[in-house]
Write a protein that holds these residues in place. Structure first.
Motif, PDB file in Angstrom:
ATOM      1  N   GLU A 270      38.239   2.183   8.847  1.00  9.47           N
ATOM      2  CA  GLU A 270      38.843   1.064   8.138  1.00  9.47           C
ATOM      3  C   GLU A 270      40.253   0.724   8.618  1.00  9.47           C
ATOM      4  O   GLU A 270      40.862  -0.219   8.127  1.00  9.47           O
ATOM      5  N   GLU A 333      40.107 -10.398   4.044  1.00  5.02           N
ATOM      6  CA  GLU A 333      39.005  -9.900   4.861  1.00  5.02           C
ATOM      7  C   GLU A 333      38.046 -11.013   5.265  1.00  5.02           C
ATOM      8  O   GLU A 333      37.939 -12.033   4.571  1.00  5.02           O
ATOM      9  N   SER A 343      33.142  -1.634  12.783  1.00  4.52           N
ATOM     10  CA  SER A 343      34.322  -1.165  12.043  1.00  4.52           C
ATOM     11  C   SER A 343      34.779  -2.274  11.109  1.00  4.52           C
ATOM     12  O   SER A 343      35.223  -3.328  11.551  1.00  4.52           O
TER      13      SER A 343
END
Length: 607
Positions: A270, A333, A343
């Motif tokens: 992350e 995001e 990822s």
């Protein structure tokens, strides 16, 4: 050993730049990342962080293999030679420099393929997707009346328009995909150009690209021609300086940390961040190496950017800004993207912009001192800015911070940050004492001395005989290598040498690459771990060179350089486990580390 990667290794990407934006082109001829018209614009090709459905442009030779892949001289003109059973072709990719004048008008990418011998079949395919591969454009087509078989394709989504001009491709309108195979014989040549423009403006005029290849090559070679880097490692240092120039916007003077976002620090993890912004720290360190390498003019433009970005209120100082000095870079995001090596999350914007980091003012003051000492004339505004920065530093003297590495855990007192605060006041004192500027020098001197006493008491551990990462722990951190670089302590001081010994013991991996700090414990507020940080290894090389360990410094320099790409590019990190580069690419931090280490080795060899 890791299995075959799902994503193209970073080693197999080349950087293109027009000093406003950048593209990544794979060895196999696919443009997988391109933001237009700025480094931090929304990507029109985002395959790098997803799949081909998220946008790409490929050119390849059917049944061929790549037999040569290199930049033309000291430029960012990429030349890829393909060889098949029937012939040889050369693909030339570049982003023209100066073709369209102002950055605010257009940005463009040129791709050219020529059959050098025999005959070849050339396959090309383009899928344009705006908003990081999320927005499908509407398309319009217009035949080129002057050149039969040529076409202009217009792709529009929201504020962005792409004009794609060249030999006509087949249209798959249902999937908004375009492709074609062309048969070329020796001497035949194809050329496509894609231009960005505002969707609500007039179509850009047709550009005469006939001299753009030579002009672009000349631009890069003339710029690096003034470099003062010498010695065994000068080819690597020259390419690194070119990368730093490629990441510097010609109009604003802002220097981005990298042209990419969310390339992971751990495959599948992350730790994925957007680096397409101007960190004061990164750009200040870049300015130091530019000045050291003879590029004062470019460094002066950064000072002007700094004046505009910070403006008249240093109490509102940020650690990073947008290219034009934008202050707010909200992080969010992009769930439609699967991520490099799966990822996730893929992020746009950077939440660290809201952090307080105590080291930043010190790095800026060191860079401005380097400019001043190099002969760049100080003006009223730049000195007032520095006074304001020291005021800000004084007001935040006891403020806890998140540290150089932007940890997302609770703030603390980091030894490196306190030492950089010492450096900030030290440079203010020297400006008054050595250059005659006016300022509250007694206050600055007292704060500088207070910080030295504090660091030697709270940042030094007598039992372990090392400086520590924080006042509150006993760990070491690679950032402590900067204590000698900034003049807080001598490279050969016993305290420095014992700290280096513990850094080697705690943070070096089995192959001699240096981690930033111990990860995987959750103390930095993040899950997972990360790979060795390339710049930290260069810092260690510099320490070795300056403390007399010359042979070890050169051996480590050779080892670290060996993981760079054949084009001379470095990412943020290197995984010795996977034998692959990791993190955002190419990374300014890593490249300025190359230059610093090269200078250190030259200087110590001369003594």
């Amino acid at each position: 050993m890791a299995s075959t990667p799902a994503s193209t290794p970073l080693e197999d990407y080349a950087l293109l730049s027009d000093t406003h934006s950048a593209a990544l082109v794979s060895r196999e001829g696919s443009v997988d990342w391109l933001c237009m018209p700025r480094y931090d614009s929304q990507a029109v090709f985002a395959k790098l962080l997803g799949t081909s459905d998220n946008g790409h442009w490929s050119i390849s030779v059917e049944g061929g293999t790549v037999t040569s892949w290199s930049y033309r001289g000291d430029s960012f003109v990429l030349e890829t030679e393909w060889t098949s059973e029937t012939g040889v072709a050369l693909v030339t990719d570049f982003m023209p420099v100066g073709t369209n004048g102002s950055f605010f008008q257009n940005a463009d990418l040129l791709r050219r393929v020529e059959c050098l011998s025999g005959e070849v079949d050339v396959d090309t395919a383009i899928r344009m997707r705006f908003d990081y591969g999320h927005a499908v454009p509407f398309l319009r087509y217009r035949d080129d009346e002057e050149r039969p078989g040529f076409e202009e394709m217009l792709a529009v989504a929201g504020p962005d328009a792409i004009y794609f001009r060249g030999p006509r491709l087949d249209h798959d309108d249902a999937n908004k995909h375009h492709f074609k195979s062309f048969h070329l014989r020796e001497g035949d040549c194809l050329e496509w150009a894609m231009l960005w423009a505002e969707s609500y403006g007039e179509a850009p005029a047709k550009v005469d690209y006939s001299n753009s290849l030579e002009a672009t090559t000349k631009f890069w070679e003339e710029w690096i021609g003034t470099s003062t880097v010498a010695g065994k490692y000068s080819p690597w240092a020259r390419r690194s300086l070119l990368v730093l120039r490629a990441l510097t916007d010609s109009v604003t003077g802002g220097i981005v940390a990298a042209p990419t976002t969310s390339l992971p620090e751990e495959f599948g993890g992350e730790r994925n961040w957007d680096y397409r912004y101007v960190w004061l720290r990164d750009s200040a360190l870049t300015i130091e190496v530019l000045v050291q390498s003879g590029f004062n003019d470019r460094a002066g433009e950064w000072r002007n950017w700094l004046l505009r970005a910070i403006a008249g209120d240093t109490s509102q100082l940020r650690i990073m800004y947008g290219l034009r000095g934008e202050r707010h870079l909200p992080e969010h995001e992009l769930p439609h993207l699967s991520g490099y090596e799966n990822s996730t999350p893929v992020r746009m914007g950077n939440g660290a912009a809201e952090q307080y980091q105590a080291d930043v003012v010190g790095e800026v003051m060191i860079a401005l001192e380097a400019l001043r000492d190099s002969g760049l004339e100080e003006n009223t505004f730049s000195w007032e800015l520095q006074q304001g920065l020291l005021e800000f530093q004084e007001e935040n003297f006891d403020t806890l911070d998140h540290g150089l590495w932007e940890m997302r855990s609770d703030p603390d007192m980091f030894t490196h940050g306190r030492a950089m605060m010492w450096a900030a006041f030290d440079r203010g004192v020297k400006a008054v004492e050595q250059h005659g500027f006016a300022g509250p020098v007694d206050t600055w001197r007292a704060l500088r001395d207070r910080l030295r006493t504090e660091i030697m008491e709270l940042g030094w551990n007598d039992e372990l005989q090392t400086f520590t990462q924080k006042y509150s722990n006993t760990e070491v951190d690679a950032s402590l290598l900067q204590l000698a670089q900034i003049g807080f302590i001598d490279y050969n001081d016993p305290k420095m040498l014992s700290t280096v010994a513990r850094i080697e013991q705690e943070l070096l991996d089995d192959e001699g690459f240096l981690h930033r700090y111990k990860t995987g414990t959750g103390t930095d507020g993040l899950d997972g771990s990360e790979y060795p940080f390339i710049m930290c290894s260069f810092w260690l090389i510099e320490q070795y060179a300056k403390s007399g360990r010359i042979d070890e410094a050169e051996a480590k320099m050779d080892r670290v350089l060996s993981v760079g790409t054949e084009l001379g590019l470095f990412a943020e990190e290197y995984s010795t486990q996977h034998r692959r580069l990791a993190g955002n690419f190419p990374q300014a931090f890593s490249h300025l580390g190359v230059v610093r280490a090269a200078h250190a080795l030259v200087q110590t060899r001369r003594k």
